[in-house]
Write a protein that holds these residues in place. Structure first.
Motif, PDB file in Angstrom:
ATOM      1  N   ARG A  92      -5.650 -15.966  -0.186  1.00 40.78           N
ATOM      2  CA  ARG A  92      -5.230 -14.586  -0.413  1.00 40.78           C
ATOM      3  C   ARG A  92      -4.318 -14.546  -1.631  1.00 40.78           C
ATOM      4  O   ARG A  92      -3.896 -15.577  -2.146  1.00 40.78           O
ATOM      5  N   ALA A  93      -4.018 -13.341  -2.084  1.00 36.05           N
ATOM      6  CA  ALA A  93      -3.136 -13.197  -3.250  1.00 36.05           C
ATOM      7  C   ALA A  93      -2.191 -12.036  -2.984  1.00 36.05           C
ATOM      8  O   ALA A  93      -2.454 -11.194  -2.116  1.00 36.05           O
ATOM      9  N   ALA A  94      -1.090 -12.004  -3.713  1.00 35.46           N
ATOM     10  CA  ALA A  94      -0.129 -10.908  -3.559  1.00 35.46           C
ATOM     11  C   ALA A  94       0.439 -10.562  -4.924  1.00 35.46           C
ATOM     12  O   ALA A  94       0.594 -11.443  -5.791  1.00 35.46           O
ATOM     13  N   VAL A  95       0.735  -9.280  -5.086  1.00 37.57           N
ATOM     14  CA  VAL A  95       1.387  -8.834  -6.320  1.00 37.57           C
ATOM     15  C   VAL A  95       2.852  -9.243  -6.226  1.00 37.57           C
ATOM     16  O   VAL A  95       3.495  -9.014  -5.199  1.00 37.57           O
ATOM     17  N   LEU A 148     -10.602 -13.009 -10.521  1.00 39.02           N
ATOM     18  CA  LEU A 148     -11.454 -13.415  -9.403  1.00 39.02           C
ATOM     19  C   LEU A 148     -12.872 -13.647  -9.920  1.00 39.02           C
ATOM     20  O   LEU A 148     -13.541 -12.718 -10.384  1.00 39.02           O
ATOM     21  N   LEU A 171      -5.208  -7.652 -12.502  1.00 40.52           N
ATOM     22  CA  LEU A 171      -6.238  -8.328 -11.693  1.00 40.52           C
ATOM     23  C   LEU A 171      -7.608  -8.032 -12.288  1.00 40.52           C
ATOM     24  O   LEU A 171      -8.002  -6.864 -12.397  1.00 40.52           O
ATOM     25  N   ILE A 201      -5.962  -8.931  -1.177  1.00 38.63           N
ATOM     26  CA  ILE A 201      -4.860  -8.850  -2.147  1.00 38.63           C
ATOM     27  C   ILE A 201      -3.756  -7.977  -1.522  1.00 38.63           C
ATOM     28  O   ILE A 201      -4.010  -6.808  -1.208  1.00 38.63           O
ATOM     29  N   ASP A 202      -2.578  -8.542  -1.346  1.00 38.44           N
ATOM     30  CA  ASP A 202      -1.466  -7.765  -0.782  1.00 38.44           C
ATOM     31  C   ASP A 202      -0.689  -7.074  -1.901  1.00 38.44           C
ATOM     32  O   ASP A 202      -0.519  -7.645  -2.983  1.00 38.44           O
ATOM     33  N   PHE A 230       1.061 -12.433 -10.151  1.00 39.13           N
ATOM     34  CA  PHE A 230       0.436 -12.594  -8.829  1.00 39.13           C
ATOM     35  C   PHE A 230       0.793 -13.965  -8.259  1.00 39.13           C
ATOM     36  O   PHE A 230       0.930 -14.940  -9.009  1.00 39.13           O
ATOM     37  N   VAL A 251      -0.733 -16.693  -5.479  1.00 41.27           N
ATOM     38  CA  VAL A 251      -1.944 -16.942  -4.679  1.00 41.27           C
ATOM     39  C   VAL A 251      -1.692 -18.060  -3.675  1.00 41.27           C
ATOM     40  O   VAL A 251      -1.049 -19.055  -3.988  1.00 41.27           O
ATOM     41  N   TRP A 295     -14.394 -10.620  -1.596  1.00 42.95           N
ATOM     42  CA  TRP A 295     -13.383 -11.431  -2.280  1.00 42.95           C
ATOM     43  C   TRP A 295     -12.151 -11.528  -1.403  1.00 42.95           C
ATOM     44  O   TRP A 295     -12.074 -10.879  -0.352  1.00 42.95           O
ATOM     45  N   LEU A 308      -4.460 -12.568 -12.834  1.00 43.70           N
ATOM     46  CA  LEU A 308      -5.317 -13.223 -11.844  1.00 43.70           C
ATOM     47  C   LEU A 308      -6.748 -12.762 -12.075  1.00 43.70           C
ATOM     48  O   LEU A 308      -7.009 -11.556 -12.195  1.00 43.70           O
TER      49      LEU A 308
END
Ligand SMILES: Cc1cc2nc3c(=O)[nH]c(=O)nc-3n(C[C@H](O)[C@H](O)[C@H](O)COP(=O)(O)OP(=O)(O)OC[C@H]3O[C@@H](n4cnc5c(N)ncnc54)[C@H](O)[C@@H]3O)c2cc1C
Length: 330
Positions: A106-109, A130, A296, A270-271, A114, A116, A267, A128
């Motif tokens: 998963r990924a987060a701002v 994908l 992103l 993304i938080d 970002f 990951v 995919w 980031l």
């Protein structure tokens, strides 16, 4: 924090890595398996649909580093093994920075970029990308009795015809994978091909979407000789265990029901931001691949600038646009 994190070490991610590396930009590719894992998992001996010869090269990542220049490559249509060797050599000879066996979960701002989560710990990057491909999630048809049926498999589970020797195999689908598997199984298994609508062939329509396996004429001959049973525009409406019911009213038993019904785009979550999607499930992207979440990007077959982007010749020029946009933003 790296400048760019690329999730996915397939053709799309590797080509972007090549451009970034050439321009001295700091990046890291994170690949869940080995380089081009998705191709490692495809059928042995599979013949590509895209030619790779001087003048008509639809398969090479760049025309400067062509696949057809490798000694022994099958021409005009390479084998999966040729392509895999080529991509592997491309990555290693250009010293692309790929961390293998590292799945991004998963990924987060975060401020300035970002973060990951991966199977090898957390990483972070200002941008980031994908590039995890459009074929990671098999799509099954919405037919009652298909879900959780132990006699149902997907085209991505198919390894070799010898596993089906003497078996009755129903293939649901009339696209390229359905055609290829039907040709491979013909003569080894009793094959029935069930399509929703009329069969379409590239030789008749000229539409790339209507390519039916590595040999359309081979498929047509197998159907003519009755080696492959074609239930054209006679779709399966219900399944129960090994039994299938067709729209035409007939009911038949098979040993295996194989869904050659494609894939759906998917995919990692993304938080902290919203990635808008189109009706067909692909992400909404700018003309340079940026999603609705600033910073992103999508790249390779997951970035559907147009329908040709399912193939390398369709997306390879767009990867450069993604590269330039990111480079401009650094
Ligand atoms: C059966 C089949 C035959 C095809 N034949 C052709 C052909 O002949 N010619 C052609 O041009 N195209 C063909 N294609 C389409 C082909 O898949 C694309 O052209 C090309 O491989 C897409 O590249 P990509 O990098 O976008 O995705 P992929 O090749 O799918 O690469 C994505 C990579 O991301 C990795 N990955 C996925 N999830 C994660 C994660 N969470 N974390 C880390 N890594 C991850 C995968 O392991 C994979 O290596 C075919 C596709 C299929 C399914």
């Amino acid at each position: 924090m790296r400048d760019v994190i690329i999730a996915g070490g397939g053709p799309g991610g590797l080509l972007l890595a090549h451009f970034l590396g050439e321009h001295g930009i700091d990046y890291q590719v994170l690949e869940r398996g080995k380089i081009a894992q998705a191709w490692r998992m495809m059928r042995e001996g599979m013949i590509l649909l895209s030619p790779a010869v001087p003048g008509t090269d639809w398969t090479s990542l760049t025309l400067k580093h062509p696949l057809w220049a490798l000694p022994g490559v099958r021409k005009p249509f390479p084998r999966r093994e040729d392509f895999l060797c080529y991509v592997d050599a491309f990555a290693r000879e250009h010293h692309l920075r790929v961390l293998e066996n590292t799945a991004v979960t998963r990924a987060a701002v975060i401020p300035g970029g970002f973060s990951v989560e991966t199977s090898a710990g957390n990483k972070s990057g200002r941008f980031l990308v994908l590039a995890t491909g459009s074929a990671s999630e098999p799509a099954y048809p919405d037919i009652p009795g298909i879900a959780s049926n132990p006699f149902v498999l997907h085209a991505c589970d198919y390894v070799h015809c010898m596993a089906y020797s003497g078996k009755r195999v129903l293939i649901i689908g009339g696209g390229n994978s359905a055609a290829e598997i039907a040709i491979e199984l013909a003569g080894t298994a009793g094959v029935t091909l069930s399509t929703r609508g009329p069969m379409r062939y590239f030789s008749e329509t000229g539409d790339l979407e209507h390519i039916r396996g590595s040999s359309e004429s081979n498929l047509k001959e197998c159907i003519r000789f009755g080696i492959v049973g074609l239930r054209e525009a006679d779709p399966v409406v219900r399944v129960s265990g090994r039994r299938a019911w067709f729209r035409g009213g007939e009911e038949r038993e098979f040993d295996w029901i194989l869904c050659a019904t494609g894939y759906r785009p998917a995919w990692i979550p993304i938080d902290g931001g919203t990635v808008r999607t189109r009706e067909d499930g692909y992400p909404v992207i700018s003309p340079t691949g940026q999603s609705t979440l600033p910073g992103l990007y999508f790249c390779g077959s997951l970035a559907r600038f147009n329908k040709r982007c399912a193939f390398i010749h369709g997306f390879r020029n767009y990867v450069e646009k993604v590269f330039w946009d990111i480079a401009d933003g650094l």
